[in-house]
Design a protein around this motif. Structure first.
Motif, PDB file in Angstrom:
ATOM      1  N   GLY A  64      67.606  -1.976  15.362  1.00 12.79           N
ATOM      2  CA  GLY A  64      68.708  -2.833  15.785  1.00 12.79           C
ATOM      3  C   GLY A  64      68.626  -3.278  17.230  1.00 12.79           C
ATOM      4  N   LYS A  65      67.486  -3.085  17.870  1.00  8.34           N
ATOM      5  CA  LYS A  65      67.313  -3.475  19.270  1.00  8.34           C
ATOM      6  C   LYS A  65      66.915  -4.936  19.405  1.00  8.34           C
ATOM      7  CE  LYS A  65      67.863   0.668  21.053  1.00  8.34           C
ATOM      8  NZ  LYS A  65      68.940   0.975  21.949  1.00  8.34           N
ATOM      9  N   SER A  66      66.466  -5.536  18.312  1.00  9.64           N
ATOM     10  CA  SER A  66      66.012  -6.922  18.325  1.00  9.64           C
ATOM     11  C   SER A  66      66.510  -7.616  17.067  1.00  9.64           C
ATOM     12  CB  SER A  66      64.475  -6.966  18.369  1.00  9.64           C
ATOM     13  OG  SER A  66      64.014  -8.277  18.165  1.00  9.64           O
ATOM     14  N   LYS A  67      66.862  -8.887  17.211  1.00 11.64           N
ATOM     15  CA  LYS A  67      67.279  -9.678  16.052  1.00 11.64           C
ATOM     16  C   LYS A  67      66.082 -10.296  15.352  1.00 11.64           C
ATOM     17  CE  LYS A  67      71.779 -10.771  17.929  1.00 11.64           C
ATOM     18  NZ  LYS A  67      72.698 -11.802  18.385  1.00 11.64           N
ATOM     19  N   ASN A  68      64.965 -10.343  16.041  1.00  9.27           N
ATOM     20  CA  ASN A  68      63.751 -10.933  15.476  1.00  9.27           C
ATOM     21  C   ASN A  68      63.008  -9.898  14.663  1.00  9.27           C
ATOM     22  OD1 ASN A  68      64.262 -13.342  16.875  1.00  9.27           O
ATOM     23  ND2 ASN A  68      63.255 -12.568  18.692  1.00  9.27           N
ATOM     24  N   ASP A  69      62.690 -10.256  13.419  1.00  9.53           N
ATOM     25  CA  ASP A  69      61.977  -9.297  12.582  1.00  9.53           C
ATOM     26  C   ASP A  69      60.467  -9.402  12.721  1.00  9.53           C
ATOM     27  OD1 ASP A  69      61.666 -11.664  11.194  1.00  9.53           O
ATOM     28  OD2 ASP A  69      62.241 -10.853   9.261  1.00  9.53           O
ATOM     29  N   MET A  70      59.998 -10.331  13.528  1.00 11.17           N
ATOM     30  CA  MET A  70      58.560 -10.471  13.760  1.00 11.17           C
ATOM     31  C   MET A  70      58.242 -10.195  15.230  1.00 11.17           C
ATOM     32  SD  MET A  70      57.511 -11.178  10.767  1.00 11.17           S
ATOM     33  CE  MET A  70      55.830 -11.594  11.030  1.00 11.17           C
ATOM     34  N   ILE A  71      57.055  -9.721  15.475  1.00  8.03           N
ATOM     35  CA  ILE A  71      56.606  -9.450  16.835  1.00  8.03           C
ATOM     36  C   ILE A  71      55.922 -10.699  17.370  1.00  8.03           C
ATOM     37  CG2 ILE A  71      55.106  -8.017  18.269  1.00  8.03           C
ATOM     38  CD1 ILE A  71      55.359  -5.861  16.083  1.00  8.03           C
ATOM     39  N   ASN A  72      56.319 -11.128  18.575  1.00  2.00           N
ATOM     40  CA  ASN A  72      55.717 -12.302  19.201  1.00  2.00           C
ATOM     41  C   ASN A  72      54.502 -11.862  20.003  1.00  2.00           C
ATOM     42  OD1 ASN A  72      55.037 -14.631  20.527  1.00  2.00           O
ATOM     43  ND2 ASN A  72      56.984 -14.864  21.593  1.00  2.00           N
ATOM     44  N   ILE A  73      53.328 -12.318  19.565  1.00  2.00           N
ATOM     45  CA  ILE A  73      52.096 -11.965  20.267  1.00  2.00           C
ATOM     46  C   ILE A  73      51.423 -13.189  20.874  1.00  2.00           C
ATOM     47  CG2 ILE A  73      51.692  -9.892  18.875  1.00  2.00           C
ATOM     48  CD1 ILE A  73      49.600 -11.530  17.310  1.00  2.00           C
ATOM     49  N   SER A  74      52.155 -14.289  20.954  1.00  2.00           N
ATOM     50  CA  SER A  74      51.561 -15.538  21.422  1.00  2.00           C
ATOM     51  C   SER A  74      51.083 -15.472  22.873  1.00  2.00           C
ATOM     52  CB  SER A  74      52.552 -16.695  21.257  1.00  2.00           C
ATOM     53  OG  SER A  74      53.715 -16.466  22.036  1.00  2.00           O
ATOM     54  N   ASP A  75      51.680 -14.625  23.689  1.00  2.00           N
ATOM     55  CA  ASP A  75      51.277 -14.518  25.094  1.00  2.00           C
ATOM     56  C   ASP A  75      50.126 -13.549  25.329  1.00  2.00           C
ATOM     57  OD1 ASP A  75      53.229 -16.346  25.829  1.00  2.00           O
ATOM     58  OD2 ASP A  75      54.715 -14.806  26.271  1.00  2.00           O
ATOM     59  N   LEU A  76      49.651 -12.897  24.277  1.00  2.00           N
ATOM     60  CA  LEU A  76      48.577 -11.923  24.434  1.00  2.00           C
ATOM     61  C   LEU A  76      47.209 -12.600  24.383  1.00  2.00           C
ATOM     62  CD1 LEU A  76      49.842  -9.029  22.135  1.00  2.00           C
ATOM     63  CD2 LEU A  76      50.163  -9.298  24.597  1.00  2.00           C
ATOM     64  N   SER A  77      46.256 -11.990  25.073  1.00  2.00           N
ATOM     65  CA  SER A  77      44.881 -12.491  25.024  1.00  2.00           C
ATOM     66  C   SER A  77      44.260 -12.100  23.680  1.00  2.00           C
ATOM     67  CB  SER A  77      44.061 -11.883  26.161  1.00  2.00           C
ATOM     68  OG  SER A  77      43.833 -10.510  25.910  1.00  2.00           O
ATOM     69  N   GLU A  78      43.138 -12.701  23.358  1.00  2.00           N
ATOM     70  CA  GLU A  78      42.438 -12.372  22.121  1.00  2.00           C
ATOM     71  C   GLU A  78      41.984 -10.909  22.122  1.00  2.00           C
ATOM     72  OE1 GLU A  78      42.349 -14.271  19.379  1.00  2.00           O
ATOM     73  OE2 GLU A  78      43.606 -15.617  20.558  1.00  2.00           O
ATOM     74  N   VAL A  79      41.598 -10.412  23.282  1.00  2.00           N
ATOM     75  CA  VAL A  79      41.186  -9.011  23.408  1.00  2.00           C
ATOM     76  C   VAL A  79      42.367  -8.093  23.109  1.00  2.00           C
ATOM     77  CG1 VAL A  79      40.382  -7.250  25.034  1.00  2.00           C
ATOM     78  CG2 VAL A  79      39.319  -9.508  25.033  1.00  2.00           C
ATOM     79  N   GLN A  80      43.528  -8.415  23.645  1.00  2.62           N
ATOM     80  CA  GLN A  80      44.723  -7.607  23.400  1.00  2.62           C
ATOM     81  C   GLN A  80      45.112  -7.644  21.921  1.00  2.62           C
ATOM     82  OE1 GLN A  80      47.069  -9.671  26.367  1.00  2.62           O
ATOM     83  NE2 GLN A  80      47.194  -7.821  27.624  1.00  2.62           N
ATOM     84  N   LYS A  81      45.042  -8.827  21.312  1.00  2.96           N
ATOM     85  CA  LYS A  81      45.359  -8.951  19.887  1.00  2.96           C
ATOM     86  C   LYS A  81      44.398  -8.126  19.037  1.00  2.96           C
ATOM     87  CE  LYS A  81      47.250 -13.613  20.336  1.00  2.96           C
ATOM     88  NZ  LYS A  81      47.044 -15.029  20.013  1.00  2.96           N
ATOM     89  N   ALA A  82      43.119  -8.164  19.382  1.00  5.25           N
ATOM     90  CA  ALA A  82      42.116  -7.388  18.639  1.00  5.25           C
ATOM     91  C   ALA A  82      42.378  -5.895  18.782  1.00  5.25           C
ATOM     92  CB  ALA A  82      40.710  -7.738  19.129  1.00  5.25           C
ATOM     93  N   LEU A  83      42.763  -5.459  19.977  1.00  7.04           N
ATOM     94  CA  LEU A  83      43.067  -4.051  20.212  1.00  7.04           C
ATOM     95  C   LEU A  83      44.256  -3.604  19.375  1.00  7.04           C
ATOM     96  CD1 LEU A  83      42.495  -1.441  21.746  1.00  7.04           C
ATOM     97  CD2 LEU A  83      43.903  -2.311  23.605  1.00  7.04           C
ATOM     98  N   ILE A  84      45.284  -4.425  19.315  1.00  6.50           N
ATOM     99  CA  ILE A  84      46.470  -4.100  18.508  1.00  6.50           C
ATOM    100  C   ILE A  84      46.085  -3.988  17.034  1.00  6.50           C
ATOM    101  CG2 ILE A  84      48.670  -5.013  17.659  1.00  6.50           C
ATOM    102  CD1 ILE A  84      49.125  -6.067  20.542  1.00  6.50           C
TER     103      ILE A  84
END
Length: 96
Positions: A64-84
């Motif tokens: 209940g801390k966020s109203k968005n049910d999806m995680i926004n990863i648009s600001d992450l680099s490709e390396v960060q996305k791959a790590l996640i």
């Protein structure tokens, strides 16, 4: 404020799953799902992560801390996305 039980029930029903079906997917009992949905119990950290991964939502959304049910990863680099992705895959493999 939305509580965890309400969010879990909403996600389960949106996915057209019974409590028993969801419990089977998570490796817990139907009674545990029922107690989460009625706010009698809160899941362990491990189960909370399994629920978030199963429904592809953030733990903040579940809690209940966020109203968005999806995680926004648009600001992450490709390396960060791959790590996640690697961390998520390791978690999934370790919890089967």
């Amino acid at each position: 404020m939305v509580n965890f039980g309400d969010r879990l029930k909403e996600l389960r029903k949106r996915s057209k799953l019974s409590q028993e079906q969801l419990a089977g997917q998570l490796g817990i009992t139907k009674g545990m799902i029922s107690s989460y949905e009625t706010s009698m119990r809160m899941p362990s950290y491990r189960i909370l992560l399994k629920i978030a991964l199963f429904f592809n939502v953030s733990t903040d959304y579940l809690l209940g801390k966020s109203k968005n049910d999806m995680i926004n990863i648009s600001d992450l680099s490709e390396v960060q996305k791959a790590l996640i992705c690697e961390i998520i895959n390791q978690f999934r493999m370790g919890n089967k």
